[in-house]
Motif scaffolding. Structure first.
Motif, PDB file in Angstrom:
ATOM      1  N   PHE A  27      28.144   3.632 -24.678  1.00  0.00           N
ATOM      2  CA  PHE A  27      28.035   2.978 -26.088  1.00  0.00           C
ATOM      3  C   PHE A  27      27.347   3.818 -27.058  1.00  0.00           C
ATOM      4  N   ASP A  28      27.639   3.947 -28.238  1.00  0.00           N
ATOM      5  CA  ASP A  28      26.700   4.701 -29.283  1.00  0.00           C
ATOM      6  C   ASP A  28      26.071   3.723 -30.020  1.00  0.00           C
ATOM      7  N   PHE A  29      24.977   4.053 -30.485  1.00  0.00           N
ATOM      8  CA  PHE A  29      23.909   3.141 -31.134  1.00  0.00           C
ATOM      9  C   PHE A  29      23.438   4.050 -32.144  1.00  0.00           C
ATOM     10  N   VAL A  30      23.427   3.535 -33.359  1.00  0.00           N
ATOM     11  CA  VAL A  30      22.549   4.226 -34.738  1.00  0.00           C
ATOM     12  C   VAL A  30      21.169   3.845 -34.677  1.00  0.00           C
ATOM     13  N   VAL A  31      20.225   4.519 -34.347  1.00  0.00           N
ATOM     14  CA  VAL A  31      18.876   4.117 -34.379  1.00  0.00           C
ATOM     15  C   VAL A  31      18.273   4.712 -35.744  1.00  0.00           C
ATOM     16  N   GLU A  32      17.560   3.504 -36.289  1.00  0.00           N
ATOM     17  CA  GLU A  32      17.070   3.768 -37.552  1.00  0.00           C
ATOM     18  C   GLU A  32      15.473   4.203 -37.293  1.00  0.00           C
ATOM     19  N   ASP A  33      14.810   3.564 -36.609  1.00  0.00           N
ATOM     20  CA  ASP A  33      13.343   3.752 -36.261  1.00  0.00           C
ATOM     21  C   ASP A  33      13.066   3.753 -34.623  1.00  0.00           C
ATOM     22  N   GLY A  34      13.264   5.007 -34.215  1.00  0.00           N
ATOM     23  CA  GLY A  34      13.046   5.287 -32.958  1.00  0.00           C
ATOM     24  C   GLY A  34      11.718   4.797 -32.240  1.00  0.00           C
ATOM     25  N   LEU A  35      10.549   4.528 -33.124  1.00  0.00           N
ATOM     26  CA  LEU A  35       9.537   4.344 -32.369  1.00  0.00           C
ATOM     27  C   LEU A  35       9.410   2.733 -32.210  1.00  0.00           C
ATOM     28  N   HIS A  36      10.250   1.945 -33.002  1.00  0.00           N
ATOM     29  CA  HIS A  36      10.371   0.515 -33.068  1.00  0.00           C
ATOM     30  C   HIS A  36      11.310  -0.338 -32.654  1.00  0.00           C
ATOM     31  N   ASP A  37      12.482   0.251 -32.730  1.00  0.00           N
ATOM     32  CA  ASP A  37      13.820  -0.223 -32.555  1.00  0.00           C
ATOM     33  C   ASP A  37      13.801  -0.218 -30.861  1.00  0.00           C
ATOM     34  N   VAL A  38      14.357  -1.495 -30.332  1.00  0.00           N
ATOM     35  CA  VAL A  38      14.252  -1.699 -28.993  1.00  0.00           C
ATOM     36  C   VAL A  38      15.956  -1.689 -28.240  1.00  0.00           C
ATOM     37  N   LEU A  39      16.081  -1.554 -27.142  1.00  0.00           N
ATOM     38  CA  LEU A  39      17.196  -1.884 -26.532  1.00  0.00           C
ATOM     39  C   LEU A  39      17.025  -2.934 -25.547  1.00  0.00           C
ATOM     40  N   ILE A  40      17.800  -4.147 -25.801  1.00  0.00           N
ATOM     41  CA  ILE A  40      17.777  -5.313 -24.615  1.00  0.00           C
ATOM     42  C   ILE A  40      18.931  -5.196 -23.987  1.00  0.00           C
ATOM     43  N   VAL A  41      18.806  -5.345 -22.578  1.00  0.00           N
ATOM     44  CA  VAL A  41      20.054  -5.146 -21.775  1.00  0.00           C
ATOM     45  C   VAL A  41      20.229  -6.264 -20.542  1.00  0.00           C
ATOM     46  N   GLU A  42      21.174  -7.141 -20.910  1.00  0.00           N
ATOM     47  CA  GLU A  42      21.180  -8.285 -20.331  1.00  0.00           C
ATOM     48  C   GLU A  42      22.452  -8.313 -19.469  1.00  0.00           C
ATOM     49  N   VAL A  43      22.309  -9.008 -18.103  1.00  0.00           N
ATOM     50  CA  VAL A  43      23.384  -9.091 -17.209  1.00  0.00           C
ATOM     51  C   VAL A  43      23.670 -10.370 -16.983  1.00  0.00           C
ATOM     52  N   TRP A  44      24.997 -10.600 -17.243  1.00  0.00           N
ATOM     53  CA  TRP A  44      25.705 -12.255 -17.187  1.00  0.00           C
ATOM     54  C   TRP A  44      26.663 -12.085 -16.093  1.00  0.00           C
ATOM     55  N   ASP A  45      27.038 -13.388 -15.582  1.00  0.00           N
ATOM     56  CA  ASP A  45      28.135 -13.774 -14.503  1.00  0.00           C
ATOM     57  C   ASP A  45      28.849 -14.683 -15.164  1.00  0.00           C
TER      58      ASP A  45
END
Length: 121
Positions: A40-58
């Motif tokens: 997946f490609d994400f456009v990051v605007e603020d690399g120091l403050h943007d966060v990636l949240i990864v959730e696993v669901w069933d």
């Protein structure tokens, strides 16, 4: 013990605009050790403050159930440009998620319709 039908939801939460970009992987049916192998490609605007949240669901017979999540800052991937690591899932007893992250620099687009001649003198 039954097997699960897991999928992952990836959310890039932008610090400045409060906007989010969300992607979802495919569901892997009847599996306790899934491998998604999706990019997946994400456009990051603020690399120091943007966060990636990864959730696993069933996805089960009686609905969707939360399995765990991890929250990542992007500073390491920006500095190293590429790395792979196992992340412990918060909310799960012994599960982890292996991610391969890569920082890619994209060219800046300049619209020629907005270019104006520059006069020096």
């Amino acid at each position: 013990m039954r097997k699960s039908n897991p999928f992952v939801v990836l959310t890039l939460r932008k610090a400045k605009s409060k906007a989010e970009t969300i992607y979802k992987t495919k569901v892997v049916n009847n599996c306790l050790n899934p491998s998604w192998n999706q990019a997946f490609d994400f456009v990051v605007e603020d690399g120091l403050h943007d966060v990636l949240i990864v959730e696993v669901w069933d996805r089960g017979t009686f609905g969707v159930h939360f399995m765990g999540k991890c929250t990542l800052s992007l500073d390491r991937v920006i500095l190293e440009e590429e790395y792979e690591e196992r992340f412990k899932l918060v909310g799960a007893e012994s599960s982890y998620l292996k991610l391969h992250l890569k920082w890619m620099h994209q060219p800046i687009y300049c619209d020629p319709n907005f270019l104006q001649p520059l006069s020096i003198g």
